[in-house]
Scaffold this active site. Structure first.
Site, mmCIF file in Angstrom:
data_model
loop_
_atom_site.group_PDB
_atom_site.id
_atom_site.type_symbol
_atom_site.label_atom_id
_atom_site.label_comp_id
_atom_site.label_asym_id
_atom_site.label_seq_id
_atom_site.Cartn_x
_atom_site.Cartn_y
_atom_site.Cartn_z
ATOM 1 N N LYS A 197 1.025 1.342 2.380
ATOM 2 C CA LYS A 197 0.925 2.374 3.412
ATOM 3 C C LYS A 197 -0.092 1.917 4.448
ATOM 4 O O LYS A 197 -1.261 1.663 4.127
ATOM 5 C CB LYS A 197 0.487 3.696 2.790
ATOM 6 C CG LYS A 197 0.263 4.792 3.822
ATOM 7 C CD LYS A 197 -0.024 6.131 3.169
ATOM 8 C CE LYS A 197 -0.272 7.194 4.219
ATOM 9 N NZ LYS A 197 -0.548 8.500 3.605
ATOM 10 N N LYS A 249 5.495 2.345 4.103
ATOM 11 C CA LYS A 249 5.332 3.378 5.113
ATOM 12 C C LYS A 249 4.403 2.905 6.208
ATOM 13 O O LYS A 249 3.348 2.361 5.881
ATOM 14 C CB LYS A 249 4.756 4.621 4.424
ATOM 15 C CG LYS A 249 4.445 5.765 5.327
ATOM 16 C CD LYS A 249 3.854 6.880 4.517
ATOM 17 C CE LYS A 249 3.459 7.987 5.479
ATOM 18 N NZ LYS A 249 2.734 9.035 4.817
#
Ligand code: PBG
Length: 376
Positions: A197, A249
């Site tokens: 992320k 992400k």
């Protein structure tokens, strides 16, 4: 033999031909819908930077969950927004707090027919907006935060979450949550780890969505955009710590990371098409600069093609509706820009909501397969 000898265009001549040779497809069961539920609302509140997305009331959340179930989505990911925040993010631990009671309510409503996942992070609950506890020096304290995550994971499992999804990027978070779940008797609850992320400007509209109190950034704990090899380290660590699924992400600007992750992961890989990706498509479409449906479909296909088993997207319900429409009609092209059902369309059986099962895509199949699971 005339020139050219090779004519790849032969396989592109009609929608039916293109459909036959498509290497990647979308299915409702590939899509996970992130949803926001805000404590104290009497009406859903539109999120201005994410046209079409709302902060739900506790009642409208249940309707959204039923819709997700009826559309055969893979699941929903719940984010809770409390009325009161503190430095410890206590509302996230409270079994009666907005997120935990919403997990319970959604689970009661949809039962086993939809996978209900919960964001396991403190940022929605802290008055400083960070994903962890902040120490006297103003730093996010990794190890102190882990204890809170462990407790939070157990609270979410106790509320009935089918999957918990730690998104805070603290080192060691998957291991401590796994251990806490196991000790509390929740051995069966999987962890979807936000493994790679990145600290990203693409989360901008999310800040409005969860009324974030954050000043500054998350660069000390989320990944740095220039790094690619490091993402593999993060993924490998989470796998070693017991992650059942891993996530990359944001999605579109990190397709290389997604592709790398899919290549090494022996567990399902999710990708999150985040708020800023959504907002950019909406803004350009609203200006008439791009064709909305074409770009939405293309963006999701690209994420799947790069290797995602499934995609978290604010478009999940809408796209699932299109896919059903296309399959019910006689024009089954995933890129058809207006799939209206002709009056004489053969009566194909409608897609039944699928019970998400682990067998949707066998682990030994390539991640970019054309494996379109049966639609009944
Ligand atoms: C953290 C979290 C964030 C998002 C999902 N979980 C925000 C952040 O890390 O700053 C962003 C999702 C999006 O932008 O759509 N709990």
């Amino acid at each position: 033999m005339s020139f050219p000898e090779q004519r790849p265009r032969r396989l592109r001549r009609s929608p039916a031909m293109r459909r036959m040779v498509a290497e990647t497809r979308l299915h409702p069961a590939d899509l996970i819908l992130p949803v926001f539920v805000r404590e104290g609302l009497t009406e859903p509140v539109p999120i201005s930077s994410m046209p079409g997305v709302v902060q739900h009331t506790e009642a409208s959340l249940l309707t959204a969950a039923e819709e997700a179930r009826d559309l055969g989505l893979a699941g929903i990911m719940l984010f809770g927004i409390p009325t009161t925040r503190d430095a410890q993010g206590s509302a996230g631990l409270d079994p009666q707090g907005i997120l935990n009671r919403s997990i319970r309510a959604v689970k009661d409503r949809v039962g086993e027919d939809l996978v209900v996942m919960s964001d396991l992070c403190l940022d929605e609950f802290t008055d400083h907006g960070h994903c962890g506890l902040v120490d006297e020096a103003g730093e996010v304290d990794n190890d102190a935060t882990l204890e809170v995550y462990a407790e939070m994971g157990v609270a979410q499992a106790e509320a009935g979450a089918d999957v918990v999804a730690p998104s805070g990027m603290m080192d060691g978070q998957v291991a401590v949550i796994r251990q806490a779940l196991d000790e509390a008797g929740h051995q069966h609850v999987p962890i979807l780890a936000y493994a790679a992320k990145y600290a990203s400007g693409f989360y901008g509209p999310f800040r409005e969505a969860v009324d974030s109190q954050l000043k500054g950034d998350r660069k000390q704990y989320q990944m740095d955009a220039p790094n690619r090899t490091e993402a593999l380290r993060e993924v490998e660590l989470d796998l070693a710590e017991g992650a059942d699924m891993v996530m990359v992400k944001p999605a579109s600007a990190y397709l290389d990371i997604l592709s790398d992750t899919a290549a090494i992961s022996d567990v399902p890989v999710s990708a999150y098409q985040v708020s800023g990706e959504y907002a950019m498509i909406e803004a350009a479409a609203a200006n008439g600069w791009i064709d909305r449906r074409t770009v939405i479909t293309e963006s999701l296909i690209a994420i799947r093609r790069a290797g995602a088993t499934n995609v978290l997207t604010y478009y999940a319900a809408e796209v699932a509706g299109w896919l059903r429409e296309e399959l019910a009609g006689s024009r089954g092209s995933a890129s058809a820009s207006s799939a209206q059902t002709p009056p004489s369309a053969p009566a194909h059986p409608p897609i039944e909501p699928r019970r998400p099962t682990a067998s949707t895509r066998p682990a030994d199949q390539p991640r970019t397969d054309a494996g379109f699971p049966p639609v009944s």
